[in-house]
Design a protein around this motif. Structure first.
Motif, PDB file in Angstrom:
ATOM      1  N   GLY A 199       0.767  -1.228   0.000  1.00  0.00           N
ATOM      2  CA  GLY A 199       0.000   0.000   0.000  1.00  0.00           C
ATOM      3  C   GLY A 199       0.800   1.280   0.000  1.00  0.00           C
ATOM      4  N   ASP A 200       2.114   1.207   0.182  1.00  0.00           N
ATOM      5  CA  ASP A 200       2.928   2.421   0.176  1.00  0.00           C
ATOM      6  C   ASP A 200       3.954   2.304  -0.939  1.00  0.00           C
ATOM      7  OD1 ASP A 200       4.469   4.658   0.671  1.00  0.00           O
ATOM      8  OD2 ASP A 200       4.344   4.452   2.839  1.00  0.00           O
ATOM      9  N   THR A 201       3.797   3.144  -1.944  1.00  0.00           N
ATOM     10  CA  THR A 201       4.695   3.061  -3.103  1.00  0.00           C
ATOM     11  C   THR A 201       5.866   4.032  -2.999  1.00  0.00           C
ATOM     12  OG1 THR A 201       3.288   4.653  -4.265  1.00  0.00           O
ATOM     13  CG2 THR A 201       2.854   2.304  -4.643  1.00  0.00           C
ATOM     14  N   ALA A 202       5.930   4.794  -1.898  1.00  0.00           N
ATOM     15  CA  ALA A 202       7.039   5.734  -1.734  1.00  0.00           C
ATOM     16  C   ALA A 202       8.348   4.973  -1.522  1.00  0.00           C
ATOM     17  CB  ALA A 202       6.781   6.655  -0.550  1.00  0.00           C
ATOM     18  N   GLU A 203       9.451   5.626  -1.862  1.00  0.00           N
ATOM     19  CA  GLU A 203      10.755   5.005  -1.638  1.00  0.00           C
ATOM     20  C   GLU A 203      11.086   5.004  -0.147  1.00  0.00           C
ATOM     21  OE1 GLU A 203      13.260   7.336  -4.298  1.00  0.00           O
ATOM     22  OE2 GLU A 203      13.431   5.580  -5.581  1.00  0.00           O
ATOM     23  N   VAL A 204      11.812   3.973   0.269  1.00  0.00           N
ATOM     24  CA  VAL A 204      12.264   3.882   1.660  1.00  0.00           C
ATOM     25  C   VAL A 204      13.509   4.750   1.801  1.00  0.00           C
ATOM     26  CG1 VAL A 204      13.150   2.347   3.440  1.00  0.00           C
ATOM     27  CG2 VAL A 204      11.305   1.571   1.945  1.00  0.00           C
ATOM     28  N   SER A 205      13.455   5.722   2.715  1.00  0.00           N
ATOM     29  CA  SER A 205      14.605   6.608   2.901  1.00  0.00           C
ATOM     30  C   SER A 205      15.545   6.107   3.986  1.00  0.00           C
ATOM     31  CB  SER A 205      14.136   8.025   3.246  1.00  0.00           C
ATOM     32  OG  SER A 205      13.334   8.012   4.424  1.00  0.00           O
ATOM     33  N   ASP A 206      15.048   5.213   4.869  1.00  0.00           N
ATOM     34  CA  ASP A 206      15.898   4.729   5.956  1.00  0.00           C
ATOM     35  C   ASP A 206      15.353   3.406   6.477  1.00  0.00           C
ATOM     36  OD1 ASP A 206      18.094   5.093   7.789  1.00  0.00           O
ATOM     37  OD2 ASP A 206      16.620   5.481   9.350  1.00  0.00           O
ATOM     38  N   ILE A 207      16.272   2.520   6.872  1.00  0.00           N
ATOM     39  CA  ILE A 207      15.880   1.241   7.463  1.00  0.00           C
ATOM     40  C   ILE A 207      16.825   0.937   8.612  1.00  0.00           C
ATOM     41  CG2 ILE A 207      17.258  -0.079   5.784  1.00  0.00           C
ATOM     42  CD1 ILE A 207      15.106  -2.285   5.975  1.00  0.00           C
ATOM     43  N   LYS A 208      16.269   0.408   9.710  1.00  0.00           N
ATOM     44  CA  LYS A 208      17.073   0.054  10.880  1.00  0.00           C
ATOM     45  C   LYS A 208      16.522  -1.230  11.484  1.00  0.00           C
ATOM     46  CE  LYS A 208      18.348   4.744  12.479  1.00  0.00           C
ATOM     47  NZ  LYS A 208      17.657   5.633  11.537  1.00  0.00           N
ATOM     48  N   PHE A 209      17.418  -2.019  12.104  1.00  0.00           N
ATOM     49  CA  PHE A 209      17.017  -3.155  12.919  1.00  0.00           C
ATOM     50  C   PHE A 209      16.971  -2.726  14.381  1.00  0.00           C
ATOM     51  CE2 PHE A 209      18.567  -5.585   9.281  1.00  0.00           C
ATOM     52  CZ  PHE A 209      17.734  -6.698   9.261  1.00  0.00           C
ATOM     53  N   SER A 210      16.054  -3.314  15.151  1.00  0.00           N
ATOM     54  CA  SER A 210      16.105  -3.146  16.606  1.00  0.00           C
ATOM     55  C   SER A 210      17.299  -3.936  17.145  1.00  0.00           C
ATOM     56  CB  SER A 210      14.809  -3.635  17.253  1.00  0.00           C
ATOM     57  OG  SER A 210      14.587  -5.006  16.965  1.00  0.00           O
ATOM     58  N   ASN A 211      17.751  -3.597  18.357  1.00  0.00           N
ATOM     59  CA  ASN A 211      18.927  -4.266  18.925  1.00  0.00           C
ATOM     60  C   ASN A 211      18.741  -5.766  19.079  1.00  0.00           C
ATOM     61  OD1 ASN A 211      20.527  -2.024  19.050  1.00  0.00           O
ATOM     62  ND2 ASN A 211      20.261  -1.657  21.238  1.00  0.00           N
ATOM     63  N   ASP A 212      17.501  -6.195  19.372  1.00  0.00           N
ATOM     64  CA  ASP A 212      17.274  -7.638  19.540  1.00  0.00           C
ATOM     65  C   ASP A 212      17.057  -8.354  18.209  1.00  0.00           C
ATOM     66  OD1 ASP A 212      14.709  -6.898  18.797  1.00  0.00           O
ATOM     67  OD2 ASP A 212      13.814  -7.280  20.759  1.00  0.00           O
ATOM     68  N   GLY A 213      17.075  -7.604  17.117  1.00  0.00           N
ATOM     69  CA  GLY A 213      16.956  -8.207  15.789  1.00  0.00           C
ATOM     70  C   GLY A 213      15.556  -8.652  15.419  1.00  0.00           C
ATOM     71  N   LYS A 214      14.574  -8.382  16.287  1.00  0.00           N
ATOM     72  CA  LYS A 214      13.214  -8.887  16.045  1.00  0.00           C
ATOM     73  C   LYS A 214      12.368  -7.949  15.192  1.00  0.00           C
ATOM     74  CE  LYS A 214      13.037 -11.576  20.337  1.00  0.00           C
ATOM     75  NZ  LYS A 214      12.372 -11.719  21.664  1.00  0.00           N
ATOM     76  N   SER A 215      12.758  -6.689  15.128  1.00  0.00           N
ATOM     77  CA  SER A 215      11.947  -5.700  14.406  1.00  0.00           C
ATOM     78  C   SER A 215      12.811  -4.889  13.449  1.00  0.00           C
ATOM     79  CB  SER A 215      11.255  -4.742  15.388  1.00  0.00           C
ATOM     80  OG  SER A 215      10.445  -5.435  16.300  1.00  0.00           O
ATOM     81  N   MET A 216      12.152  -4.366  12.413  1.00  0.00           N
ATOM     82  CA  MET A 216      12.784  -3.424  11.504  1.00  0.00           C
ATOM     83  C   MET A 216      11.951  -2.153  11.458  1.00  0.00           C
ATOM     84  SD  MET A 216      14.231  -5.545   8.232  1.00  0.00           S
ATOM     85  CE  MET A 216      12.674  -6.304   7.850  1.00  0.00           C
ATOM     86  N   LEU A 217      12.649  -1.033  11.291  1.00  0.00           N
ATOM     87  CA  LEU A 217      12.008   0.275  11.232  1.00  0.00           C
ATOM     88  C   LEU A 217      12.244   0.876   9.852  1.00  0.00           C
ATOM     89  CD1 LEU A 217      10.570   2.518  12.899  1.00  0.00           C
ATOM     90  CD2 LEU A 217      12.842   3.355  13.521  1.00  0.00           C
ATOM     91  N   LEU A 218      11.153   1.138   9.129  1.00  0.00           N
ATOM     92  CA  LEU A 218      11.236   1.728   7.791  1.00  0.00           C
ATOM     93  C   LEU A 218      10.669   3.135   7.816  1.00  0.00           C
ATOM     94  CD1 LEU A 218      11.641  -1.275   6.916  1.00  0.00           C
ATOM     95  CD2 LEU A 218      10.235  -0.764   4.935  1.00  0.00           C
ATOM     96  N   THR A 219      11.396   4.070   7.237  1.00  0.00           N
ATOM     97  CA  THR A 219      10.894   5.431   7.055  1.00  0.00           C
ATOM     98  C   THR A 219      10.852   5.698   5.557  1.00  0.00           C
ATOM     99  OG1 THR A 219      12.092   6.041   9.059  1.00  0.00           O
ATOM    100  CG2 THR A 219      11.177   7.828   7.755  1.00  0.00           C
ATOM    101  N   THR A 220       9.715   6.199   5.059  1.00  0.00           N
ATOM    102  CA  THR A 220       9.594   6.447   3.623  1.00  0.00           C
ATOM    103  C   THR A 220       9.758   7.931   3.325  1.00  0.00           C
ATOM    104  OG1 THR A 220       7.189   6.827   3.623  1.00  0.00           O
ATOM    105  CG2 THR A 220       7.945   4.532   3.476  1.00  0.00           C
ATOM    106  N   THR A 221       9.955   8.227   2.046  1.00  0.00           N
ATOM    107  CA  THR A 221      10.199   9.608   1.629  1.00  0.00           C
ATOM    108  C   THR A 221       8.961  10.495   1.802  1.00  0.00           C
ATOM    109  OG1 THR A 221       9.776   8.871  -0.638  1.00  0.00           O
ATOM    110  CG2 THR A 221      12.074   9.102   0.023  1.00  0.00           C
ATOM    111  N   ASN A 222       7.785   9.895   1.987  1.00  0.00           N
ATOM    112  CA  ASN A 222       6.603  10.730   2.264  1.00  0.00           C
ATOM    113  C   ASN A 222       6.217  10.696   3.744  1.00  0.00           C
ATOM    114  OD1 ASN A 222       5.612   8.171   2.392  1.00  0.00           O
ATOM    115  ND2 ASN A 222       4.047   8.407   0.809  1.00  0.00           N
ATOM    116  N   ASN A 223       7.228  10.391   4.587  1.00  0.00           N
ATOM    117  CA  ASN A 223       7.104  10.475   6.049  1.00  0.00           C
ATOM    118  C   ASN A 223       6.104   9.504   6.657  1.00  0.00           C
ATOM    119  OD1 ASN A 223       9.103  12.383   6.045  1.00  0.00           O
ATOM    120  ND2 ASN A 223       7.954  13.922   7.186  1.00  0.00           N
ATOM    121  N   HIS A 224       6.051   8.291   6.128  1.00  0.00           N
ATOM    122  CA  HIS A 224       5.366   7.195   6.812  1.00  0.00           C
ATOM    123  C   HIS A 224       6.427   6.341   7.502  1.00  0.00           C
ATOM    124  CE1 HIS A 224       1.560   8.262   5.212  1.00  0.00           C
ATOM    125  NE2 HIS A 224       1.839   7.935   3.962  1.00  0.00           N
ATOM    126  N   ILE A 225       6.091   5.854   8.677  1.00  0.00           N
ATOM    127  CA  ILE A 225       7.002   5.019   9.456  1.00  0.00           C
ATOM    128  C   ILE A 225       6.325   3.677   9.706  1.00  0.00           C
ATOM    129  CG2 ILE A 225       8.207   4.788  11.671  1.00  0.00           C
ATOM    130  CD1 ILE A 225       8.141   7.870  11.826  1.00  0.00           C
TER     131      ILE A 225
END
Length: 318
Positions: A199-225
């Protein structure tokens, strides 16, 4: 200034407040990074400066200027006085990545190969490997000890790269919300998993893993997280913020992986509890829309940047 990290809760996070401000930049801060083990922070800025700070005393330790190449993305290597920096100028010379010693302001090595701006840069937590994602539609894998590129992945759109905290897996996010996971020891065999953020066609501007490796955090160029399950790719939760023209937003996990902090296009900062999916804080950044944001690895502190740098710490009342 920055206290050791204790157990975070909603009250502590809600009570975070500005503890120090540095306003002597002559341009936007492009990137900031904390050292994994030492209490150090490095910033890169449009004024061509790279600055090193001690975060416990909130002091500027060193400033160097890089007029020939500029300073775009920056990250620490394992050594506290050595960094990787991507260039803003002279990209046609292919000198798009530099390995710098801040101790004696020396370039230790050029890494040549990218033909356009590097927009994502990530050091392996366990060895001398690092990755760079560029607007030339490639991700390159390097070794600090060798000039030549060790591997290359061709892909569509703007790539964003991240290692997990064990250095065993890396993620590459690209256009259309696609996230590919690779085994860092055998990435030449291709991704072992691919997720689609539907549902989100914007480009991903940033990606991070949580320290425990269980989650990922995506931020898109249209400011969706988005917070994703790192094993199955399922969307745990998502947050939408005010878009900001010409500013790429950044969000960060707290070290325990329970909270997400982010800037917004309207100059505010937000914090959410991932488990309850509730916003627990909204602050005025006091420095306008945020261009860079990270939480310190071992401290109750995060840093935000625009044309100024701010350190946020728990307020005395909390």
């Amino acid at each position: 200034m920055a206290a050791a990290l204790s157990q975070l809760d909603d009250e502590i996070v809600h009570g975070m407040a500005i503890g120090a401000v540095f306003t002597d930049y002559a341009g936007k801060i492009n990137c900031l990074d904390f050292h994994r083990k030492e209490d150090l922070l490095v910033t890169s800025s449009e004024d061509d400066s790279i600055r090193l700070y001690n975060i416990t005393s909130a002091t500027l330790l060193k400033t160097t200027y890089h007029r020939k190449h500029g300073a775009d993305r920056v990250c620490f290597t394992h050594h506290p006085s050595s960094i990787l920096c991507s260039s803003r100028y002279n990209l046609e010379s292919a000198e798009s990545l530099r390995y710098l010693s801040l101790y004696d302001n020396r370039c230790l090595r050029y890494f040549k190969g990218h033909k356009d701006r590097v927009v994502s840069l990530c050091m392996s937590p366990v060895n001398d490997s690092f990755m760079s994602g560029s607007l030339d539609h490639s991700v390159r894998i390097w070794d600090l000890r060798v000039n030549a590129c060790q591997g290359i992945l061709r892909l569509r759109g703007r790539p964003s790269v991240a290692y997990d905290q064990q250095g065993l897996v890396f993620a590459v996010a690209m256009e259309g919300g696609a996230v590919k996971l690779f085994d860092s020891r055998s990435y030449d065999k291709g991704p072992f998993d691919t997720f689609l953020v539907g549902g989100d066609t914007a480009e991903v501007s940033d990606i991070k893993f949580s320290n425990d490796g269980k989650s990922m955090l995506l931020t898109t160029t249209n400011n969706h997280i988005y917070v994703l399950d790192a094993y199955g790719g399922d969307k745990k939760c998502g947050f939408s913020l005010e878009p900001s023209p010409n500013v790429t937003n950044e969000a960060a996990f707290t070290p325990d992986g329970q909270y997400v902090i982010s800037g917004s296009g309207d100059g505010t900062l937000h914090a959410w509890n991932i488990n309850t999916v509730q916003e627990i804080a909204c602050w005025n950044s006091h420095i306008g829309p945020i261009t860079a944001l990270k939480w310190a690895p071992r401290r109750a502190m995060f840093a935000t940047a625009s044309t100024a740098l701010t350190f946020w710490i728990p307020s005395q009342s909390s």
